[in-house]
Write an enzyme that holds these catalytic residues in place. Structure first.
Site, PDB file in Angstrom:
ATOM      1  CE  LYS A 135       7.086   5.638   5.644  1.00  0.00           C
ATOM      2  NZ  LYS A 135       6.747   6.893   5.818  1.00  0.00           N
ATOM      3  CE1 TYR A 139      -0.802   3.792   9.916  1.00  0.00           C
ATOM      4  CE2 TYR A 139      -1.285   5.295   7.732  1.00  0.00           C
ATOM      5  CZ  TYR A 139      -0.645   4.874   9.033  1.00  0.00           C
ATOM      6  OH  TYR A 139       0.193   5.956   9.630  1.00  0.00           O
ATOM      7  CG  ASP A 190       5.525  13.164   2.535  1.00  0.00           C
ATOM      8  OD1 ASP A 190       5.911  12.765   3.912  1.00  0.00           O
ATOM      9  OD2 ASP A 190       6.243  13.709   2.149  1.00  0.00           O
ATOM     10  CE  LYS A 240      10.970   6.727   4.491  1.00  0.00           C
ATOM     11  NZ  LYS A 240      11.423   8.197   4.397  1.00  0.00           N
ATOM     12  CB  CYS A 299      23.222  38.360 -29.425  1.00  0.00           C
ATOM     13  SG  CYS A 299      23.697  37.144 -28.066  1.00  0.00           S
ATOM     14  CD  GLU A 331       0.644   9.336   7.642  1.00  0.00           C
ATOM     15  OE1 GLU A 331       0.492   8.367   8.460  1.00  0.00           O
ATOM     16  OE2 GLU A 331       1.954   9.705   7.264  1.00  0.00           O
ATOM     17  CB  CYS A 366      20.607  39.387 -25.414  1.00  0.00           C
ATOM     18  SG  CYS A 366      21.688  40.280 -26.401  1.00  0.00           S
ATOM     19  CB  CYS A 413      26.882  39.931 -27.908  1.00  0.00           C
ATOM     20  SG  CYS A 413      25.211  40.756 -27.114  1.00  0.00           S
ATOM     21  CD  GLU A 449      -1.055  -0.093   3.732  1.00  0.00           C
ATOM     22  OE1 GLU A 449      -2.208  -0.697   3.469  1.00  0.00           O
ATOM     23  OE2 GLU A 449      -1.006   0.472   4.685  1.00  0.00           O
ATOM     24  CB  CYS A 489      24.279  39.940 -23.697  1.00  0.00           C
ATOM     25  SG  CYS A 489      24.382  38.404 -24.466  1.00  0.00           S
TER      26      CYS A 489
END
Ligand code: IVH
Length: 677
Positions: free
Chosen positions: A116, A225, A118, A314, A431, A173, A426, A411, A114, A408
Site C-alpha cells: 500500500k 494497480y 503512501d 495498516k 563532573c 498511485e 559540561c 554539577c 501488494e 550543567c
C-alpha cells in the site's frame, strides 16, 4: 447516550478538520495512525448506537471536496477507498467473511498481496492509446484535472505500449521514491527552501502545482494497480492478468506483488511486507490484499465507500503524537550535553516510548518544540526515538521557547558550546555525571565486560564514595560492598570476582574502556596489535603512531597526548600496580581480510560506530572507504540520515546498497544477505 452523542459530534468535527487539512491543503495536522484511531472510534460508536449513525457522517465519505484552481472531473466510475484492518485477527476475519460471501473455502481462495504505497491516487484516461487526462481522486466522485502535471511524470507512457482502441482509465498511485525524496530535500536545503515532511506530502504538493514546470522538477513516479474499461473491450479473468496488461503497456507495477492461495499464506505474505517495509524503494503505510478472481470480485461487490473484495492492512505506525512534558539535558561520558524530550508515554512500533532525543541545541530551535506542545515522535527500526516536530494547535497558548541551560544539571559547572560546533559540553572534567558514564563505559561489554556493573551499581559505588575513578574498582573488597543496598554477600563476591577477572583483559579492550577521544574498537585493536603492551604504546613517538594502518593523525595525536596528562598516566600506573596485564595476546586482534581491495562507501549514521570507526573497521579488513560512490564501489552502507547524493549515485550506477544493520555481517563475511533496492 448523551455522552456518546457528544463524543460522536466531536469526532466528526475533528475528522472533518483533519480531512480538510490532509486532502485539500496537503498539510496533515496529525499522524495517519492517530487519524485512523479517531475513525475507528467513530465507526465503533456509530455501530453501537445506530440512532447516531448518519449517511452524511464522515465515515461514509472518501477524502474531502476541494477548493483549488483545477477544473473538476467527474469520475466515470467512482474512485473508492479501502477499508482498513489493523491486525492479523481482523485481516483473517475479513478473508473469512469474503469466503463466506462467495460460498467458497477460505483455504482455496486466491489473494493478491501488494504494497500500500503512501502516495496519492490518480486516474489516467487513455483514448485510442493516447493519454488525454489525469485526475486526482478528490471526494471519490469528482476529482481535479491535473493533466498537464501528470504529463510531467517520466515513468508514465504518453502512449500505451501496445495498440488499444477506445477509452480506458489506468488508476494507481503517484509517489516519490525514498531515494528521490532524499535528493529532493537535499536540493531544497541547498536552495534554502523548506524541506518536505515526507514523500507523500511532497508528491501531493508536486502534483497540484499551478505551473507544470514545477511538477516537472519534482521526481514523481506512478505505479498502476487498477484498470477501468467501461467499454468492456478487454477481457481478463484475474487481477494478475490485468496487472500484466498494465506492465505490457509500459506502466510500473509492484514487483513485490504475489498471488497466494488461502488465508494462511495471505497472512504470511502480508507479514513479509511488515518485515521488509524498510527495504522497499517507496514508503508504504500498509499492505493491500485483493481477491484475485474478477468474477469473485463482482460477486462480492462494494459497500458505500469501499470494495468488499479488497482490504488494507495498516502497518503499525512509526510516528505518533504525544504531549511533550519537559525538555531535559543529559551528560555523556565526554561531557556532551544532549537535550531530550520527556514525553507522555506512547506506544510506537510496538514499544513504549517516554523519552526521545532532541540531538542538540540547534535541533530544538529548528524544530521549535516547547514543553507542553503536542509533538510527533518517530521511531525507525532500532534507532533511538526522535521528536520530529510540533503539531499546530490553533488557539492554544504555547510556553515560551526553550532555552539551553547555562549550567550543567549534574554539577552546576557552566555548559559551553564551541563557536562552530553544534554540541554543548559540561566544562568540568570532574563532573559526577561524566564520571559515572565513564565508569559505566569502562565496565561495558565493548570494553572490560564486567558483569554486574551497570549504571545503577556504579552510581551506588560513587555515592558511597567507594570509587572515584575506574582504577578504584580494582581495590574493592567484598567487605566494602556489604553496606550497599540490594547487594548481598553472594553478589558482592561475584562482583569482586568479575572485576578480578577483568585484570587479564587484552590491552585493546582496556584502550576502548579508557574512552580516549577518537579511539574506537578498531583503532584500539590496531594500536594494541602493533605495540603489544602498554609501556611500549605509551613510549611510542607520535610519528610511529601515525604510521599505523587504520590510525590517522587525529587518533595518533589524541593517544599521544592522553598518556602525557598527569591524571591519565597516574591512572595507568595504578592499573599496572593493581595487576592488570595490559598486554595484547597474539592472535587476539588479527582480523580476517574480508574486504581486501574492496571499496565500501558509508553514508549516514551506523549504530555503534562513529564515522571514523566505521571507516577504520573497513580498512582493518583490507578495504578502502572512499567518500564518494563510483562504478568501482563494492557496496554502499546506508545508515540513518544518509546523504542523498550517495544514495542517488548508487541507484544510478546500480551499486549494491545494504542497511546499517548488515554492516557487521559485511565486516565478518565480506558479503551480505539482504540489500536495499
Ligand atoms: S486499490 C477500489 N491498491 O490507498 C480499490 N489502493 O486507502 C482502489 N493505495 O485510494 C484502491 N496502494 O490511493 C489500491 N496497491 C494499492 C494501493 C492503494 C495505495 C491507496 C489508494 C487508495 C487508498 C485507500
Amino acid at each position: 447516550m448523551n455522552v456518546a452523542r457528544e463524543r460522536v459530534e466531536f469526532l466528526r468535527e475533528e475528522i472533518a478538520r483533519h480531512n480538510e487539512a490532509y486532502y485539500t491543503h496537503d498539510a496533515p495536522t496529525i499522524p495517519d495512525a492517530d487519524y485512523d484511531a479517531l475513525l475507528v472510534e467513530l465507526r465503533g460508536l456509530e455501530g453501537d448506537y445506530p440512532e447516531l449513525a448518519s449517511d452524511a457522517s464522515v465515515t461514509h465519505q472518501v477524502g474531502a471536496s476541494s477548493t483549488t484552481v483545477f477544473s473538476e472531473v467527474s469520475h466515470a466510475e467512482p474512485m473508492l477507498s479501502l477499508d482498513n484492518v489493523f491486525d492479523v485477527d481482523e485481516l483473517t476475519a475479513w478473508a473469512e467473511r469474503a469466503a463466506r460471501g462467495l460460498g467458497a473455502d477460505a483455504s482455496a481462495l486466491a489473494f493478491a498481496v501488494e504494497p500500500k504505497i503512501d502516495g496519492l491516487a490518480l486516474s489516467i484516461t487513455y483514448v485510442d492509446g493516447v493519454l488525454v487526462q489525469g485526475a486526482t481522486r478528490g471526494d471519490g466522485r469528482v476529482g481535479e484535472d491535473v493533466t498537464d502535471n501528470v504529463r510531467t511524470i517520466t515513468n508514465l507512457p504518453e502512449q500505451l505500449g501496445e495498440a488499444h482502441r477506445g477509452r480506458v482509465e489506468v488508476r494507481g498511485e503517484v509517489f516519490i521514491a525514498k531515494s528521490d525524496f532524499l535528493a529532493l530535500n537535499q536540493r531544497q536545503r541547498d536552495a534554502g527552501a523548506k524541506e518536505f515532511a515526507n514523500p507523500r506530502n511532497a508528491a501531493a504538493g508536486s502534483l497540484r502545482q499551478k505551473d507544470p514546470a514545477v511538477s516537472r522538477s519534482r521526481p514523481l513516479s506512478f505505479l498502476g494497480y487498477q484498470l477501468v474499461d467501461l467499454e468492456g473491450s478487454l477481457t481478463f479473468d484475474s487481477y494478475v492478468e490485468t496487472i500484466s496488461q498494465l506492465a505490457r503497456w509500459g506502466f510500473l507495477i509492484a514487483k513485490e506483488m504475489v498471488v497466494v492461495t488461502g488465508v494462511t499464506a495471505m497472512v504470511e505474505r502480508s507479514n513479509w511486507f511488515e518485515e521488509h517495509r524498510h527495504d522497499l524503494t517507496y514508503e508504504i503505510d500498509g499492505v493491500v490484499i485483493k481477491v484475485n478472481d474478477l468474477a469473485q470480485r463482482t460477486a462480492l461487490g462494494f459497500t458505500s465507500r469501499a470494495p468488499r473484495w479488497a482490504i488494507a492492512r495498516k502497518l503499525p505506525p512509526e510516528e505518533r503524537s504525544t504531549r511533550l512534558l519537559a525538555i531535559e539535558v543529559s551528560i555523556g561520558r565526554t561531557g556532551r550535553a544532549t537535550p531530550y524530550a520527556v514525553l507522555e508515554p506512547v506506544v510506537i512500533a510496538g514499544s513504549r516510548v517516554s523519552m526521545a532525543t532532541l540531538h542538540n541545541e540547534d535541533q530544538v530551535a529548528q524544530k521549535d518544540v516547547r514543553p507542553g506542545d503536542l509533538v510527533i515522535v518517530r521511531k525507525a527500526g532500532d534507532v533511538i526515538p526522535e521528536v520530529v516536530g510540533a503539531v499546530a494547535e490553533p488557539g492554544r497558548r504555547r510556553k515560551s521557547a526553550w532555552r539551553f541551560p547555562a549550567n550543567c544539571p549534574e554539577c552546576g559547572a557552566p555548559l559551553a558550546r564551541g563557536g562552530d560546533q553544534s554540541d554543548t559540553y559540561c566544562v568540568n572534567p570532574a563532573c559526577p555525571a561524566q564520571l559515572l558514564q565513564q565508569i559505566v563505559h569502562f565496565a561495558s561489554r565493548a570494553a572490560l565486560d564486567i558483569e554486574g556493573l551497570g549504571e545503577s551499581r556504579v552510581a551506588q559505588l560513587l555515592e558511597a564514595r567507594l570509587i572515584g575513578d575506574v582504577a578504584d574498582l580494582f581495590a574493592l573488597r567484598v567487605s566494602d560492598l556489604s553496606s550497599l543496598e540490594g547487594l548481598g554477600e553472594l553478589s558482592g563476591t561475584s562482583l569482586v570476582a568479575a572485576i578480578e577477572g577483568a585484570k587479564s583483559a587484552p590491552l585493546s579492550r582496556v584502550l576502548v574502556g579508557l574512552g580516549i577521544r577518537h579511539v574506537g574498537p578498531v583503532a584500539a585493536r590496531e594500536l594494541a596489535a602493533n605495540f603489544k603492551s602498554y609501556p611500549a604504546l605509551a613510549q611510542a613517538p607520535l610519528e610511529m603512531l601515525e604510521e599505523i594502518d587504520g590510525v590517522g593523525p587525529v587518533i595518533a595525536a589524541s593517544v599521544y597526548e592522553y598518556w602525557r596528562e598527569p591524571e591519565n598516566s597516574e591512572r595507568m600506573e595504578r592499573l599496572t600496580a593493581f595487576g592488570l596485564s595490559l598486554v595484547e595476546p597474539v592472535n587476539a586482534t588479527r582480523l580476517g581480510q574480508t574486504l581486501a581491495g574492496r571499496a565500501v562507501v558509508v553514508t549516514g549514521a551506523v549504530e555503534g560506530y562513529s564515522r571514523d570507526e566505521a571507516e577504520e573497521a573497513i580498512k582493518a579488513r583490507g578495504g578502502t572507504s572512499p567518500g564518494s560512490v563510483s562504478k568501482k564501489t563494492y557496496c554502499v552502507v546506508v545508515g540513518d540520515s544518509p546523504g542523498a547524493s550517495k544514495v542517488t549515485k548508487a541507484t544510478e550506477l546500480g551499486v549494491t546498497m545494504i542497511a546499517a544493520a548488515g554492516f557487521e555481517e559485511l565486516l565478518r563475511t565480506g558479503t551480505w544477505t539482504t540489500t536495499i533496492t
